[in-house]
Design an enzyme around this catalytic site. Structure first.
Site, short mmCIF file in Angstrom:
data_model
loop_
_atom_site.label_atom_id
_atom_site.label_comp_id
_atom_site.label_asym_id
_atom_site.label_seq_id
_atom_site.Cartn_x
_atom_site.Cartn_y
_atom_site.Cartn_z
N SER A 67 0.87 -1.19 0.00
CA SER A 67 0.00 0.00 0.00
C SER A 67 0.90 1.23 0.00
O SER A 67 2.08 1.13 0.37
CB SER A 67 -0.84 0.00 1.27
OG SER A 67 -1.47 1.25 1.48
N TYR A 117 -2.69 -0.31 10.60
CA TYR A 117 -2.58 -0.67 9.18
C TYR A 117 -1.21 -0.29 8.64
O TYR A 117 -0.53 -1.09 7.99
CB TYR A 117 -3.70 0.04 8.41
CG TYR A 117 -3.69 -0.28 6.93
CD1 TYR A 117 -3.91 -1.58 6.50
CD2 TYR A 117 -3.48 0.72 5.98
CE1 TYR A 117 -3.91 -1.88 5.14
CE2 TYR A 117 -3.49 0.43 4.63
CZ TYR A 117 -3.70 -0.88 4.21
OH TYR A 117 -3.69 -1.17 2.87
C1 8X3 Z 1 -4.96 1.72 1.30
C2 8X3 Z 1 -4.41 2.99 0.78
O1 8X3 Z 1 -4.81 5.50 0.43
O2 8X3 Z 1 -6.75 4.03 0.39
O3 8X3 Z 1 -4.01 0.69 1.14
O4 8X3 Z 1 -5.68 4.49 2.49
S1 8X3 Z 1 -5.47 4.31 1.03
#
Ligand code: 8X3
Length: 257
Positions: A134, A147
């Site tokens: 991510s 997260y």
């Molecule tokens: C999720 C990225 O920018 O949508 O992995 O929070 S975001």
């Protein structure tokens, strides 16, 4: 005349979103795809629609992962896509059980699949591992510590593995998506669908297939080419939590996570 067996691919988190879209492209490219997810009903649908083989399991279940690896030949491609977020509280209010779930799924799940399948790939003399992390793997965001720390760890695991694979033909690819229209936010905020939907207010997020195409491109490069780390965001997102929104419901720094 004997036909050449199709190369094998294993995709975790395949029941929806990026994992599902990636599975579709791998099938189109001629891979025999084994898909892993917790939801057996979704896997059955995938089996019907795409002709894949489903394995209903939790990626953090070490015995199940090892049993799956023993039952399969060396895959040409492993895509670690299972993962997600739970909750959105500041550090001082963090819920340890939500952290545990994120670290188990995002970090330990990836470790277990790498540990089970990479040695087989090495033995076969080829293989590509794609791990979907991510933008949170390198940009921490307030109210997203569980997260973000788990994604940082998953990324560190991926980079370490790449170093350890130096000298072997195994390619290790990390894909870091920004906002994608998936079930991510609804799973993150199960008690607040409005909060989940607000994440897409006034912007054009990535679609799962946008990310799947990048994965497909990386996999299909010649063996001497590794797209080491791919960062892919919507044009409306300049940083994790930094978005451009066209509605009155504007969140210059992103809505509260
Ligand atoms: C999720 C990225 O920018 O949508 O992995 O929070 S975001």
């Amino acid at each position: 005349m004997t036909s050449t067996p199709r190369p094998l691919a294993v995709v975790t988190g395949a029941s929806s979103g990026i994992g599902r879209a990636t599975t579709e492209l791998l099938c189109k490219s001629g891979y025999a795809v084994h898909v892993v997810a917790r939801r057996a009903d979704r896997l059955a649908e995938l089996e019907d629609q795409l002709g894949v083989t489903g394995h209903a399991m939790d990626v953090a279940d070490s015995a199940a992962v090892d049993a799956l690896a023993s039952a399969l030949d060396a895959p040409a491609v492993l895509v670690n896509c299972a993962g997600g977020a739970r909750g959105g509280d500041p550090v001082v209010d963090a819920d340890p059980s939500a952290w545990e779930w994120m670290w188990q799924t995002n970090v330990l799940g990836t470790l277990l699949f790498d540990r089970a399948f990479v040695p087989k790939m090495k033995q076969a003399g080829r293989g590509t591992v794609v791990t979907v992390t991510s933008v949170a793997a390198f940009e921490p965001l307030p109210n997203s510590s569980g997260y973000s720390t788990s994604k940082h760890a998953q990324s560190a695991l991926t980079q370490t593995l790449r170093s350890e694979m130096l000298g072997s033909p195994i390619r290790i690819i990390e894909v870091c998506p920004g906002i994608v229209r998936t079930e991510f936010f609804h799973q993150r905020y199960p008690d607040s669908p409005e909060r989940a939907d607000a994440m897409y207010d006034g912007l054009a997020p990535l679609e799962p297939m946008d990310v799947a195409r990048a994965i497909d491109f990386a996999i299909s490069q010649p063996p001497h080419v590794t797209l080491d780390r791919i960062v892919i965001r919507p044009t409306d997102q300049a940083g994790h939590g930094r978005t451009h929104r066209r509605t009155g419901n504007a969140h210059p720094e992103g809505p509260p996570q």
